[in-house]
Design a protein around this motif. Structure first.
Motif, PDB file in Angstrom:
ATOM      1  N   PRO A   1       0.843  -1.219   0.000  1.00 56.86           N
ATOM      2  CA  PRO A   1       0.000   0.000   0.000  1.00 56.86           C
ATOM      3  C   PRO A   1       0.865   1.252   0.000  1.00 56.86           C
ATOM      4  CG  PRO A   1       0.064  -0.970   2.189  1.00 56.86           C
ATOM      5  CD  PRO A   1       0.775  -1.941   1.291  1.00 56.86           C
ATOM      6  N   GLY A   2       0.427   2.277  -0.644  1.00 57.51           N
ATOM      7  CA  GLY A   2       1.156   3.525  -0.707  1.00 57.51           C
ATOM      8  C   GLY A   2       1.095   4.282   0.600  1.00 57.51           C
ATOM      9  N   PRO A   3       1.966   5.258   0.787  1.00 55.47           N
ATOM     10  CA  PRO A   3       1.951   6.040   2.041  1.00 55.47           C
ATOM     11  C   PRO A   3       0.692   6.878   2.132  1.00 55.47           C
ATOM     12  CG  PRO A   3       3.486   7.001   0.465  1.00 55.47           C
ATOM     13  CD  PRO A   3       3.017   5.715  -0.151  1.00 55.47           C
ATOM     14  N   SER A   4       0.155   6.928   3.353  1.00 57.79           N
ATOM     15  CA  SER A   4      -1.077   7.685   3.575  1.00 57.79           C
ATOM     16  C   SER A   4      -0.799   9.116   3.999  1.00 57.79           C
ATOM     17  CB  SER A   4      -1.940   6.970   4.631  1.00 57.79           C
ATOM     18  OG  SER A   4      -1.192   6.833   5.841  1.00 57.79           O
ATOM     19  N   GLY A   5       0.312   9.335   4.736  1.00 55.66           N
ATOM     20  CA  GLY A   5       0.610  10.665   5.229  1.00 55.66           C
ATOM     21  C   GLY A   5       1.481  11.449   4.256  1.00 55.66           C
ATOM     22  N   THR A   6       1.796  12.667   4.614  1.00 59.43           N
ATOM     23  CA  THR A   6       2.657  13.527   3.798  1.00 59.43           C
ATOM     24  C   THR A   6       4.121  13.332   4.204  1.00 59.43           C
ATOM     25  OG1 THR A   6       2.343  15.349   5.339  1.00 59.43           O
ATOM     26  CG2 THR A   6       0.822  15.213   3.465  1.00 59.43           C
ATOM     27  N   PHE A   7       5.011  13.515   3.259  1.00 62.46           N
ATOM     28  CA  PHE A   7       6.450  13.361   3.517  1.00 62.46           C
ATOM     29  C   PHE A   7       6.992  14.635   4.146  1.00 62.46           C
ATOM     30  CE2 PHE A   7      10.904  13.628   1.959  1.00 62.46           C
ATOM     31  CZ  PHE A   7      11.398  12.544   2.649  1.00 62.46           C
ATOM     32  N   ASP A   8       7.611  14.465   5.358  1.00 62.49           N
ATOM     33  CA  ASP A   8       8.106  15.629   6.077  1.00 62.49           C
ATOM     34  C   ASP A   8       9.516  16.033   5.673  1.00 62.49           C
ATOM     35  OD1 ASP A   8       9.240  13.392   7.034  1.00 62.49           O
ATOM     36  OD2 ASP A   8       8.878  13.777   9.172  1.00 62.49           O
ATOM     37  N   GLY A   9      10.205  15.240   4.798  1.00 65.22           N
ATOM     38  CA  GLY A   9      11.535  15.630   4.313  1.00 65.22           C
ATOM     39  C   GLY A   9      12.661  15.303   5.256  1.00 65.22           C
ATOM     40  N   VAL A  10      12.490  14.430   6.243  1.00 61.00           N
ATOM     41  CA  VAL A  10      13.521  14.065   7.212  1.00 61.00           C
ATOM     42  C   VAL A  10      13.853  12.592   7.003  1.00 61.00           C
ATOM     43  CG1 VAL A  10      14.155  13.918   9.653  1.00 61.00           C
ATOM     44  CG2 VAL A  10      12.681  15.773   8.838  1.00 61.00           C
ATOM     45  N   SER A  11      15.166  12.297   6.776  1.00 59.46           N
ATOM     46  CA  SER A  11      15.599  10.925   6.576  1.00 59.46           C
ATOM     47  C   SER A  11      15.933  10.270   7.909  1.00 59.46           C
ATOM     48  CB  SER A  11      16.817  10.884   5.648  1.00 59.46           C
ATOM     49  OG  SER A  11      17.886  11.605   6.236  1.00 59.46           O
ATOM     50  N   THR A  12      16.195   8.941   7.844  1.00 56.96           N
ATOM     51  CA  THR A  12      16.548   8.204   9.063  1.00 56.96           C
ATOM     52  C   THR A  12      17.878   8.677   9.618  1.00 56.96           C
ATOM     53  OG1 THR A  12      15.430   6.310   8.078  1.00 56.96           O
ATOM     54  CG2 THR A  12      16.774   5.877  10.021  1.00 56.96           C
ATOM     55  N   PHE A  13      18.840   9.027   8.754  1.00 50.88           N
ATOM     56  CA  PHE A  13      20.129   9.523   9.221  1.00 50.88           C
ATOM     57  C   PHE A  13      19.980  10.858   9.934  1.00 50.88           C
ATOM     58  CE2 PHE A  13      23.963  12.101   8.440  1.00 50.88           C
ATOM     59  CZ  PHE A  13      24.934  11.287   9.018  1.00 50.88           C
ATOM     60  N   GLN A  14      19.139  11.716   9.395  1.00 52.97           N
ATOM     61  CA  GLN A  14      18.949  13.016  10.036  1.00 52.97           C
ATOM     62  C   GLN A  14      18.225  12.907  11.366  1.00 52.97           C
ATOM     63  OE1 GLN A  14      16.945  15.419   7.140  1.00 52.97           O
ATOM     64  NE2 GLN A  14      18.747  15.604   5.797  1.00 52.97           N
ATOM     65  N   SER A  15      17.342  11.911  11.485  1.00 52.38           N
ATOM     66  CA  SER A  15      16.575  11.794  12.721  1.00 52.38           C
ATOM     67  C   SER A  15      17.362  11.105  13.840  1.00 52.38           C
ATOM     68  CB  SER A  15      15.268  11.028  12.461  1.00 52.38           C
ATOM     69  OG  SER A  15      15.576   9.740  11.922  1.00 52.38           O
ATOM     70  N   HIS A  16      18.314  10.181  13.472  1.00 44.75           N
ATOM     71  CA  HIS A  16      19.062   9.432  14.475  1.00 44.75           C
ATOM     72  C   HIS A  16      20.489   9.932  14.688  1.00 44.75           C
ATOM     73  CE1 HIS A  16      15.982   6.266  14.958  1.00 44.75           C
ATOM     74  NE2 HIS A  16      15.799   6.389  13.645  1.00 44.75           N
ATOM     75  N   TYR A  17      20.983  10.813  13.843  1.00 40.42           N
ATOM     76  CA  TYR A  17      22.384  11.260  13.947  1.00 40.42           C
ATOM     77  C   TYR A  17      22.512  12.292  15.065  1.00 40.42           C
ATOM     78  CZ  TYR A  17      26.831  13.480  12.827  1.00 40.42           C
ATOM     79  OH  TYR A  17      28.089  14.005  12.893  1.00 40.42           O
ATOM     80  N   VAL A  18      23.509  12.062  15.909  1.00 37.88           N
ATOM     81  CA  VAL A  18      23.781  12.982  17.014  1.00 37.88           C
ATOM     82  C   VAL A  18      25.132  13.643  16.726  1.00 37.88           C
ATOM     83  CG1 VAL A  18      24.145  13.214  19.499  1.00 37.88           C
ATOM     84  CG2 VAL A  18      22.506  11.528  18.613  1.00 37.88           C
ATOM     85  N   PRO A  19      25.216  14.908  16.487  1.00 40.92           N
ATOM     86  CA  PRO A  19      26.507  15.563  16.191  1.00 40.92           C
ATOM     87  C   PRO A  19      27.363  15.660  17.447  1.00 40.92           C
ATOM     88  CG  PRO A  19      24.762  17.188  16.257  1.00 40.92           C
ATOM     89  CD  PRO A  19      24.079  15.859  16.383  1.00 40.92           C
ATOM     90  N   HIS A  20      28.677  15.476  17.254  1.00 48.46           N
ATOM     91  CA  HIS A  20      29.633  15.592  18.345  1.00 48.46           C
ATOM     92  C   HIS A  20      30.596  16.728  18.040  1.00 48.46           C
ATOM     93  CE1 HIS A  20      28.428  11.738  20.213  1.00 48.46           C
ATOM     94  NE2 HIS A  20      28.305  11.296  18.959  1.00 48.46           N
ATOM     95  N   GLU A  21      31.078  17.331  19.092  1.00 50.12           N
ATOM     96  CA  GLU A  21      32.000  18.457  18.948  1.00 50.12           C
ATOM     97  C   GLU A  21      33.399  17.935  18.613  1.00 50.12           C
ATOM     98  OE1 GLU A  21      33.547  22.378  21.484  1.00 50.12           O
ATOM     99  OE2 GLU A  21      32.157  20.909  22.353  1.00 50.12           O
TER     100      GLU A  21
END
Length: 266
Positions: A175-195
């Motif tokens: 089945p196709g996606p029902s919601g709208t695409f928010d433009g955030v990938s899995t890498f962007q959502s799980h990546y934690v930047p370090h100094e």
């Protein structure tokens, strides 16, 4: 009890064991040592090896007590002689021949051709009859009107073409996606930047080590170089000094001869 045809037809025979005709071995090895010596043992007498006398000289070389003068027979007996300058012999100038060139060789001048009869042809003058053609005489063909039909057109009539059906397409199972695409990938959502921690540089400082003594600007080249006088090529002069013109060849090249230096008489 079951019995097989093989057991009914086969009967075992009462065979007697055959006796060996091999004689019994009655040899017994001797217990005493073999006492018959060989020819080598009778004739060979062992002797003690004696070291040979060395004729090699001792390692210590005899040293001379007289001082070394460095004189050789060549230095004592050689008498130097002064060589006289070789007289310069003038080269004969080229003199072209006064006779014109005829272009004849020795073969052309001395060879004389012998008169002979002309060659005759060896062919047979027989006139052979012309061969008659073997092909059959041409026959006139009957003319029939062209119908414009062939065997293929008669045996393979045209069929009525029908429109093909629509192509079979597989049905989409996911089945196709029902919601709208928010433009955030899995890498962007799980990546934690370090100094980032900068690495310490081990490069030396740019400041050059300066000397307190003054710079004298003196090199080995400037102290040991002896300038030499530039020599001018003799070919640049119309008449080179120290040379005498001799001749000019057929290509226009000029040849000069070097003047021998005059010997100083004492």
């Amino acid at each position: 009890m079951l019995s097989f045809p093989f057991q009914d037809d086969y009967r075992a025979w009462d065979l007697q064991k055959s006796h060996l005709y091999k004689p019994e071995q009655a040899y017994h090895p001797p217990t005493v040592r073999f006492g018959n010596p060989t020819t080598f043992q009778d004739d060979y007498v062992p002797r003690a090896a004696q070291p040979r006398q060395s004729f090699k000289p001792g390692a210590a070389a005899p040293l001379s007590t007289a001082p070394f003068h460095g004189d050789t027979s060549h230095r004592r007996d050689f008498v130097p002689y002064e060589l006289e300058p070789k007289p310069a012999r003038p080269k004969r100038p080229y003199k072209p021949s006064s006779q014109p060139f005829q272009g004849l060789t020795t073969h052309r001048c001395a060879f004389r051709g012998l008169l002979g009869s002309a060659a005759k042809a060896c062919r047979v003058p027989r006139q052979a009859p012309r061969a008659a053609p073997i092909r059959p005489a041409s026959q006139r063909r009957k003319k029939f009107p062209f119908q414009g039909r062939s065997t293929t057109q008669e045996d393979f009539p045209e069929w009525e073409a029908c429109r093909p059906r629509e192509p079979m397409r597989p049905q989409q199972q996911m089945p196709g996606p029902s919601g709208t695409f928010d433009g955030v990938s899995t890498f962007q959502s799980h990546y934690v930047p370090h100094e980032l921690v900068p690495t310490a540089s081990c490069k030396p400082a740019q400041a050059a080590v300066r000397s307190s003594s003054p710079f004298d600007d003196v090199t080995w080249y400037s102290t040991e170089f002896a300038p030499k006088k530039r020599e001018v090529c003799p070919a640049s002069y119309p008449s080179p000094p120290g040379y005498i013109f001799e001749t000019t060849n057929s290509r226009g090249h000029k040849f000069f001869r070097k003047i021998a230096p005059a010997s100083s008489s004492g």
